[in-house]
Design an enzyme around this catalytic site. Structure first.
Site, PDB file in Angstrom:
ATOM      1  N   SER A 128       0.837  -1.204   0.000  1.00 42.85           N
ATOM      2  CA  SER A 128       0.000   0.000   0.000  1.00 42.85           C
ATOM      3  C   SER A 128       0.865   1.243   0.000  1.00 42.85           C
ATOM      4  O   SER A 128       1.963   1.258   0.571  1.00 42.85           O
ATOM      5  CB  SER A 128      -0.871  -0.013   1.259  1.00 42.85           C
ATOM      6  OG  SER A 128      -1.469   1.238   1.451  1.00 42.85           O
ATOM      7  N   TYR A 154      -2.280  -1.338  10.885  1.00 46.14           N
ATOM      8  CA  TYR A 154      -2.514  -1.816   9.518  1.00 46.14           C
ATOM      9  C   TYR A 154      -1.328  -1.434   8.620  1.00 46.14           C
ATOM     10  O   TYR A 154      -0.754  -2.273   7.926  1.00 46.14           O
ATOM     11  CB  TYR A 154      -3.820  -1.222   8.950  1.00 46.14           C
ATOM     12  CG  TYR A 154      -3.840  -1.216   7.442  1.00 46.14           C
ATOM     13  CD1 TYR A 154      -4.052  -2.388   6.735  1.00 46.14           C
ATOM     14  CD2 TYR A 154      -3.583  -0.037   6.729  1.00 46.14           C
ATOM     15  CE1 TYR A 154      -4.010  -2.384   5.352  1.00 46.14           C
ATOM     16  CE2 TYR A 154      -3.546  -0.030   5.357  1.00 46.14           C
ATOM     17  CZ  TYR A 154      -3.761  -1.201   4.660  1.00 46.14           C
ATOM     18  OH  TYR A 154      -3.700  -1.197   3.300  1.00 46.14           O
ATOM     19  N   LYS A 158       1.913  -3.713   6.495  1.00 46.22           N
ATOM     20  CA  LYS A 158       2.370  -3.632   5.099  1.00 46.22           C
ATOM     21  C   LYS A 158       3.878  -3.368   5.057  1.00 46.22           C
ATOM     22  O   LYS A 158       4.620  -3.954   4.276  1.00 46.22           O
ATOM     23  CB  LYS A 158       1.604  -2.540   4.348  1.00 46.22           C
ATOM     24  CG  LYS A 158       0.123  -2.836   4.184  1.00 46.22           C
ATOM     25  CD  LYS A 158      -0.105  -4.132   3.405  1.00 46.22           C
ATOM     26  CE  LYS A 158      -1.542  -4.549   3.354  1.00 46.22           C
ATOM     27  NZ  LYS A 158      -1.757  -5.889   2.784  1.00 46.22           N
TER      28      LYS A 158
HETATM   29  C1  UD1 Z   1      -5.784   4.696   3.512  1.00 48.91           C
HETATM   30  C2  UD1 Z   1      -4.448   4.435   2.873  1.00 48.91           C
HETATM   31  C3  UD1 Z   1      -4.534   3.288   1.906  1.00 48.91           C
HETATM   32  C4  UD1 Z   1      -5.119   2.085   2.598  1.00 48.91           C
HETATM   33  C5  UD1 Z   1      -6.496   2.459   3.091  1.00 48.91           C
HETATM   34  C6  UD1 Z   1      -7.131   1.276   3.808  1.00 48.91           C
HETATM   35  C7  UD1 Z   1      -3.087   6.437   2.608  1.00 48.91           C
HETATM   36  C8  UD1 Z   1      -2.728   7.595   1.734  1.00 48.91           C
HETATM   37  N1  UD1 Z   1      -4.003   5.612   2.134  1.00 48.91           N
HETATM   38  O1  UD1 Z   1      -6.630   5.211   2.559  1.00 48.91           O
HETATM   39  O2  UD1 Z   1      -3.257   2.986   1.434  1.00 48.91           O
HETATM   40  O3  UD1 Z   1      -5.189   1.013   1.705  1.00 48.91           O
HETATM   41  O4  UD1 Z   1      -6.365   3.522   4.046  1.00 48.91           O
HETATM   42  O5  UD1 Z   1      -8.450   1.569   4.137  1.00 48.91           O
HETATM   43  O6  UD1 Z   1      -2.563   6.275   3.686  1.00 48.91           O
HETATM   44  N2  UD1 Z   1     -12.986  10.840   3.849  1.00 48.91           N
HETATM   45  C9  UD1 Z   1     -13.924  11.767   4.255  1.00 48.91           C
HETATM   46  N3  UD1 Z   1     -15.100  11.305   4.756  1.00 48.91           N
HETATM   47  C10 UD1 Z   1     -15.386   9.972   4.870  1.00 48.91           C
HETATM   48  C11 UD1 Z   1     -14.426   9.028   4.430  1.00 48.91           C
HETATM   49  C12 UD1 Z   1     -13.225   9.507   3.925  1.00 48.91           C
HETATM   50  O7  UD1 Z   1     -13.711  12.987   4.182  1.00 48.91           O
HETATM   51  O8  UD1 Z   1     -16.478   9.631   5.345  1.00 48.91           O
HETATM   52  C13 UD1 Z   1     -11.711  11.334   3.341  1.00 48.91           C
HETATM   53  C14 UD1 Z   1     -10.534  10.884   4.183  1.00 48.91           C
HETATM   54  O9  UD1 Z   1     -10.352  11.723   5.290  1.00 48.91           O
HETATM   55  C15 UD1 Z   1      -9.422  10.971   3.158  1.00 48.91           C
HETATM   56  C16 UD1 Z   1     -10.105  10.586   1.839  1.00 48.91           C
HETATM   57  O10 UD1 Z   1     -11.501  10.764   2.060  1.00 48.91           O
HETATM   58  O11 UD1 Z   1      -8.963  12.287   3.080  1.00 48.91           O
HETATM   59  C17 UD1 Z   1      -9.866   9.152   1.452  1.00 48.91           C
HETATM   60  O12 UD1 Z   1     -10.120   8.354   2.595  1.00 48.91           O
HETATM   61  P1  UD1 Z   1     -10.183   6.738   2.542  1.00 48.91           P
HETATM   62  O13 UD1 Z   1     -11.098   6.332   1.433  1.00 48.91           O
HETATM   63  O14 UD1 Z   1     -10.498   6.282   3.914  1.00 48.91           O
HETATM   64  O15 UD1 Z   1      -8.751   6.315   2.095  1.00 48.91           O
HETATM   65  P2  UD1 Z   1      -7.292   6.634   2.708  1.00 48.91           P
HETATM   66  O16 UD1 Z   1      -7.377   7.037   4.117  1.00 48.91           O
HETATM   67  O17 UD1 Z   1      -6.604   7.516   1.758  1.00 48.91           O
END
Ligand code: UD1
Length: 342
Positions: A128, A154, A158
Site C-alpha cells: 500500500s 494496519y 504492510k
Molecule cells: C488509507 C491508505 C490506503 C489504505 C487504506 C485502507 C493512505 C494515503 N491511504 O486510505 O493505502 O489502503 O487507508 O483503508 O494512507 N474521507 C472523508 N469522509 C469519509 C471518508 C473519507 O472525508 O467519510 C476522506 C478521508 O479523510 C481521506 C479521503 O476521504 O482524506 C480518502 O479516505 P479513505 O477512502 O479512507 O482512504 P485513505 O485514508 O486515503
C-alpha cells in the site's frame, strides 16, 4: 520450471481479489481462490462465474491455518501466487492491533513458507502507498521516496510485510517477488456483477458516498477543509479496481519472465490527484443527486496529499491505468444501484 497456468489467489473473493481473478482468467490463467469469507461474500464468487461463464475452484480456508493451506499446495501445482488475504481497516487496526499483526503477518509467513516448500517462485504481495506516510518533499511519490514509520498497525503490517520479503530474498531463496503499492482502489466491474462489499459501516470515501446517496447512511462528513490543497480537502490517487486488477496480471507475466531471484516495489496508481470535494462534486454531477454532506474535523492520522509517480509501473510492467476517477465513480454508483435492486 513450472509451466502451469494455476495461480493461487489468497483473498480472491474480496474486492480487489475478485476483479483480479476475472482478469487472470481473461488472460489465460487459471486462478484458484483461497478465502475464508470473513470479509467477503459468496455472491462475489457467483459474480465472477457469471462474468467468465464457467465455475472456478474455491477453497474456504484461513491462510493462518497452515495445515489446511498446505493441502491446497498439495492439491494444485501453482506457477504463481497473489497474496491479498489480509485485514485492511486503519481504525480497526488501532483498536485490535494483535489481530492485525496475527492475521496479516502470520498469513504472509505461511504463504511464503509454503511457496518455498513447494517451489512456487513467482509471488505478488498486496502492499500500500500507506508505507510512504505523509510525503515530505513532494506529493508525487516514487518507489525511492523514503518509507515512513507507519501511523497505524494496519500500515505497519504492510511495511513489515515488505521487510520480511526483502529478508527472504536476501536469504538466497529462489523467489521473485513484486510488492505492489496500491493507491486508493475504487470502482467496480462494468457489469455490476462484482464490486466492493463493505461489511458494516464503510470507512473509505467512495462507499460512504454511494451508501449515502442510496440512503443506507444519512450523511457524509468531509474530514477537514483547511488543508493546504487545491480546495482545503485531502487529495488522493483513486485507481480503478479494473486497472489495479490488470496490474496483477501484468505483474504475474513479468515475474514469469525473470530468471533470477528479485524483489521490486511498484506503485500502482494513476498519477493524478483528486480531492474529497472533487469526488463529491463529480458524484453529484454523474448521479444528478444532491448529497447530504458537511465539513467536519480533520481525521486523525490522515495524509494530506499523495499521488503516485507511475514511471516504474510502466517501464517495468508495461502497465498503466486507462480509467479515470470519474469512470470509477460511475461504476461504483452503478454497483450500489445494482445492490439495491437485488
Ligand atoms: C488509507 C491508505 C490506503 C489504505 C487504506 C485502507 C493512505 C494515503 N491511504 O486510505 O493505502 O489502503 O487507508 O483503508 O494512507 N474521507 C472523508 N469522509 C469519509 C471518508 C473519507 O472525508 O467519510 C476522506 C478521508 O479523510 C481521506 C479521503 O476521504 O482524506 C480518502 O479516505 P479513505 O477512502 O479512507 O482512504 P485513505 O485514508 O486515503
Amino acid at each position: 520450471m513450472n509451466n502451469s497456468k494455476n495461480i493461487l489467489v489468497t483473498g480472491g473473493a474480496g474486492y480487489i481479489g475478485s476483479h483480479t481473478v476475472v482478469d487472470l482468467i481473461q488472460n489465460g490463467f487459471n486462478p484458484i481462490i483461497v478465502d475464508d469469507f470473513r470479509n467477503a461474500q459468496k455472491s462475489s464468487v457467483s459474480g465472477i462465474e457469471e462474468i467468465i461463464g464457467r465455475s472456478i475452484e474455491v477453497r474456504e480456508i484461513d491462510v493462518c491455518d497452515r495445515v489446511a493451506l498446505k493441502k491446497v499446495f498439495e492439491e494444485f501445482s501453482f506457477s504463481g501466487i497473489i497474496h491479498f488475504a489480509a485485514y485492511k481497516a486503519v481504525g480497526e487496526s488501532v483498536d485490535s492491533p494483535l489481530s492485525y499483526y496475527r492475521n496479516n503477518i502470520v498469513g504472509l509467513i505461511n504463504v511464503l513458507e509454503l511457496s518455498i516448500e513447494f517451489n512456487v517462485s513467482n509471488f505478488v504481495f498486496s502492499s500500500s502507498c500507506t508505507v510512504y506516510g505523509e510525503p515530505t518533499d513532494s506529493k508525487v511519490v516514487t518507489e525511492n521516496t523514503p518509507i515512513q514509520p507507519a501511523n497505524s498497525p494496519y500500515g505497519n503490517t504492510k511495511r513489515i510485510g515488505e521487510e520480511i520479503i526483502e529478508d527472504v530474498i536476501s536469504s538466497g531463496v529462489n523467489m521473485k517477488i513484486l510488492c505492489l503499492r496500491y493507491f486508493n482502489p475504487v470502482g467496480a466491474h462494468a457489469s455490476s456483477l462484482i464490486g466492493e462489499l463493505p461489511i458494516g459501516k464503510p470507512n473509505n470515501l467512495l462507499p460512504v458516498v454511494t451508501q449515502c446517496a442510496i440512503g443506507k447512511i444519512p450523511s457524509i462528513t468531509v474530514n477537514g477543509n483547511d488543508y493546504d490543497t487545491i480546495d482545503g480537502t485531502c487529495v488522493r490517487d483513486y485507481i480503478h479496481v479494473l486497472d489495479l486488477a490488470n496490474a496483477h496480471v501484468k505483474g504475474v507475466e513479468w515475474l514469469a519472465q525473470q530468471e533470477n531471484p528479485i524483489v521490486e516495489n511498484v506503485n500502482i496508481g494513476t498519477g493524478k490527484g483528486t480531492s474529497v470535494l472533487e469526488v463529491i462534486e463529480t458524484f453529484e454531477e454523474i448521479s444528478g443527486l444532491k448529497l447530504n454532506w458537511k465539513f467536519g474535523e480533520r481525521r486523525a492520522g490522515d495524509v494530506v496529499e499523495i499521488f503516485a509517480d507511475v514511471t516504474k509501473s510502466f517501464n517495468l510492467l508495461n502497465w498503466k491505468s486507462n480509467l479515470s476517477a470519474r469512470d470509477a465513480i460511475i461504476d461504483s454508483w452503478n454497483w450500489e444501484l445494482k445492490l439495491k435492486n437485488d
